[in-house]
Design a protein around this motif. Structure first.
Motif, PDB file in Angstrom:
ATOM      1  N   UNK A   1      15.905  33.963 -99.657  1.00 55.98           N
ATOM      2  CA  UNK A   1      16.972  34.505 -98.945  1.00 55.98           C
ATOM      3  C   UNK A   1      16.945  34.104 -97.415  1.00 55.98           C
ATOM      4  N   UNK A   2      18.087  33.866 -97.020  1.00 49.15           N
ATOM      5  CA  UNK A   2      18.110  33.293 -95.542  1.00 49.15           C
ATOM      6  C   UNK A   2      17.902  31.935 -95.288  1.00 49.15           C
ATOM      7  N   UNK A   3      17.115  31.271 -95.980  1.00 45.31           N
ATOM      8  CA  UNK A   3      16.939  29.896 -95.952  1.00 45.31           C
ATOM      9  C   UNK A   3      17.842  28.997 -96.869  1.00 45.31           C
ATOM     10  N   UNK A   4      18.281  28.058 -96.241  1.00 41.93           N
ATOM     11  CA  UNK A   4      19.228  27.085 -96.900  1.00 41.93           C
ATOM     12  C   UNK A   4      20.763  27.682 -97.436  1.00 41.93           C
ATOM     13  N   UNK A   5      21.292  28.529 -96.479  1.00 37.05           N
ATOM     14  CA  UNK A   5      22.465  29.255 -97.015  1.00 37.05           C
ATOM     15  C   UNK A   5      22.992  29.663 -95.492  1.00 37.05           C
ATOM     16  N   UNK A   6      24.370  30.245 -95.433  1.00 36.26           N
ATOM     17  CA  UNK A   6      24.862  30.351 -94.189  1.00 36.26           C
ATOM     18  C   UNK A   6      24.417  31.848 -93.709  1.00 36.26           C
ATOM     19  N   UNK A   7      23.992  31.944 -92.470  1.00 38.11           N
ATOM     20  CA  UNK A   7      23.549  33.235 -91.958  1.00 38.11           C
ATOM     21  C   UNK A   7      24.588  34.480 -92.194  1.00 38.11           C
ATOM     22  N   UNK A   8      23.931  35.370 -92.117  1.00 39.71           N
ATOM     23  CA  UNK A   8      24.712  36.743 -92.179  1.00 39.71           C
ATOM     24  C   UNK A   8      25.496  36.972 -91.078  1.00 39.71           C
ATOM     25  N   UNK A   9      26.674  37.026 -91.230  1.00 36.81           N
ATOM     26  CA  UNK A   9      27.837  37.327 -89.825  1.00 36.81           C
ATOM     27  C   UNK A   9      28.450  38.403 -90.071  1.00 36.81           C
ATOM     28  N   UNK A  10      28.873  39.252 -88.945  1.00 34.92           N
ATOM     29  CA  UNK A  10      29.555  40.521 -89.444  1.00 34.92           C
ATOM     30  C   UNK A  10      30.787  40.178 -89.943  1.00 34.92           C
ATOM     31  N   UNK A  11      31.460  39.045 -89.641  1.00 39.14           N
ATOM     32  CA  UNK A  11      32.728  38.808 -90.343  1.00 39.14           C
ATOM     33  C   UNK A  11      32.769  37.932 -91.751  1.00 39.14           C
ATOM     34  N   UNK A  12      31.715  37.069 -91.652  1.00 40.43           N
ATOM     35  CA  UNK A  12      31.530  36.184 -92.719  1.00 40.43           C
ATOM     36  C   UNK A  12      29.943  36.609 -93.246  1.00 40.43           C
ATOM     37  N   UNK A  13      29.724  37.449 -94.304  1.00 39.42           N
ATOM     38  CA  UNK A  13      28.699  37.860 -94.506  1.00 39.42           C
ATOM     39  C   UNK A  13      27.811  36.857 -95.491  1.00 39.42           C
ATOM     40  N   UNK A  14      28.542  35.860 -95.989  1.00 39.85           N
ATOM     41  CA  UNK A  14      28.011  34.718 -96.815  1.00 39.85           C
ATOM     42  C   UNK A  14      27.167  35.471 -98.030  1.00 39.85           C
ATOM     43  N   UNK A  15      26.389  34.554 -98.587  1.00 43.18           N
ATOM     44  CA  UNK A  15      25.298  34.756 -99.784  1.00 43.18           C
ATOM     45  C   UNK A  15      24.434  36.255 -99.405  1.00 43.18           C
ATOM     46  N   UNK A  16      24.037  36.273 -98.192  1.00 44.14           N
ATOM     47  CA  UNK A  16      23.377  37.372 -97.898  1.00 44.14           C
ATOM     48  C   UNK A  16      24.064  38.686 -98.212  1.00 44.14           C
ATOM     49  N   UNK A  17      25.143  38.901 -97.611  1.00 43.62           N
ATOM     50  CA  UNK A  17      26.016  40.010 -97.824  1.00 43.62           C
ATOM     51  C   UNK A  17      26.350  40.325 -99.407  1.00 43.62           C
TER      52      UNK A  17
END
Length: 367
Positions: free
Chosen positions: A211-227
């Protein structure tokens, strides 16, 4: 055998002072019928389950992807000495024939109780997104290939337990649909957005590679894979606990967000683990290890240079409760790859995979 008076780590994440009875390499409920009444006095010691590392490329100067039987034995020997009793050797993105050679090595290896046991294989590449390749070589990355996976799994003795997939790559959805009941499908090494990731998780993926590595960062409008991972309650997440890959604040936050049942600590260790600073190889690339940090020559973080037990102690030092950290390295990985009936806690009927430590979790003896 009887282990007396130790502080035994339980499935609830708490310690209880009690005895453990062992017969034929298994934990039994009482001492009646024990053929071996040898006793170990564990007064003042902690008694914990052997750790389970489901994502590690190598250690002690060797890498699983080398395809070397001798190297794999040395890796397993090192892991056992450090309190890791169950192990998933992890491959890099490599040509198919090189992967087949490594997987066959795992299939052909004779079991030796003096070493850690192989409880599955983690196939991290090559079905990744080249934009988020991390320490994988771009020329070896390819689109999801169901037939290639099946061939690799067959030659491994059907030992592949986890395969990483970038859900934004063409063919990913079909791969998930066809193989979800045969292997744990992990999403990772991807720049996919939230919608793409949540779709993949709803289709049958249920795990996240580091988690967090080699993926888009968690953004408050674009949560990506973490969200997306957070929103899927059956999804577990790997967390590299070396203190290099993820900031201590985010480590603490992750355990709070995902709770005690969904975080799985991994080492993501490479061949430099247990070795001195210097230059090493990872998937055909030069890695420089200095002061415990492993990077490619361009500065990209390239796995870790520490074992899983060190990761556990480091996240505890960051403020994660000890019980949560240990469950993330025993119960949680065992459940994810389907071996909790056999190991991952110190309960009757399970293997006597046991580590004795002092009060600071320094390993004293591995049974």
């Amino acid at each position: 055998m009887i282990i007396r008076n130790g502080l035994v780590f339980g499935e609830d994440g708490l310690y209880t002072s009690k005895d453990i009875f062992i017969e034929g390499g298994r934990i039994v409920s009482d001492k009646e019928g024990l053929s071996d009444r040898t006793s170990i006095d564990a007064s003042g010691l902690k008694v914990i389950p052997g750790l389970i590392d489901i994502h590690s490329h190598g250690a002690a100067g060797y890498d699983f992807s080398d395809g070397s039987k001798k190297g794999l034995v040395e890796i397993l020997k090192y892991q056992k000495s450090q309190g890791i009793t169950s192990y998933c050797p992890t491959s890099m993105s490599l040509p198919e024939q090189m992967l087949m050679k490594a997987f066959k090595t795992a299939a052909d290896l004779e079991k030796d109780e003096k070493n850690a046991r192989i409880v599955g294989i983690n196939m991290e590449g090559p079905f990744l997104d080249v934009v988020k390749k991390g320490a994988h070589r771009a020329e070896y990355i390819k689109k999801p290939d169901i037939e290639m996976f099946k061939k690799c799994n067959e030659i491994s003795g059907n030992q592949i337990k986890i395969v990483t997939l970038a859900p934004d790559i063409k063919g990913g959805e079909k791969f998930i649909e066809e193989l979800q009941n045969q292997v744990v499908i992990a999403l990772g090494h991807t720049e996919a957005d939230y919608e793409t990731c949540i779709h993949g998780l709803k289709k049958g993926a249920n795990h996240i590679t580091h988690l967090y590595n080699a993926m888009l960062p968690l953004g408050h409008r674009e949560p990506g894979l973490v969200g997306a991972a957070f929103d899927c309650e059956n999804c577990t997440v790997e967390l590299i606990g070396d203190g290099v890959h993820v900031h201590p604040s985010v480590v603490r936050m992750t355990f709070q967000l995902f709770g005690s049942k969904r975080v799985i600590l991994v080492s993501d260790s490479m061949r430099a683990t247990g070795m001195e600073n210097g230059k090493y190889d990872l998937g055909g690339q030069t890695v420089v290890v200095e002061n415990g940090k492993a990077t490619l020559t361009d500065g990209t973080i390239a796995g870790s240079a520490v074992n899983l037990f060190t990761c556990v102690k480091r996240v505890i030092s960051m403020g994660v409760p000890e019980g949560m950290a240990l469950l993330a390295a025993t119960r949680n990985p065992a459940k994810r790859i389907g071996i909790y009936h056999d190991t991952g806690s110190l309960t009757a009927g399970k293997r006597a995979d046991i580590v004795l430590t002092d009060q600071n979790l320094n390993v004293l003896e591995v049974l």
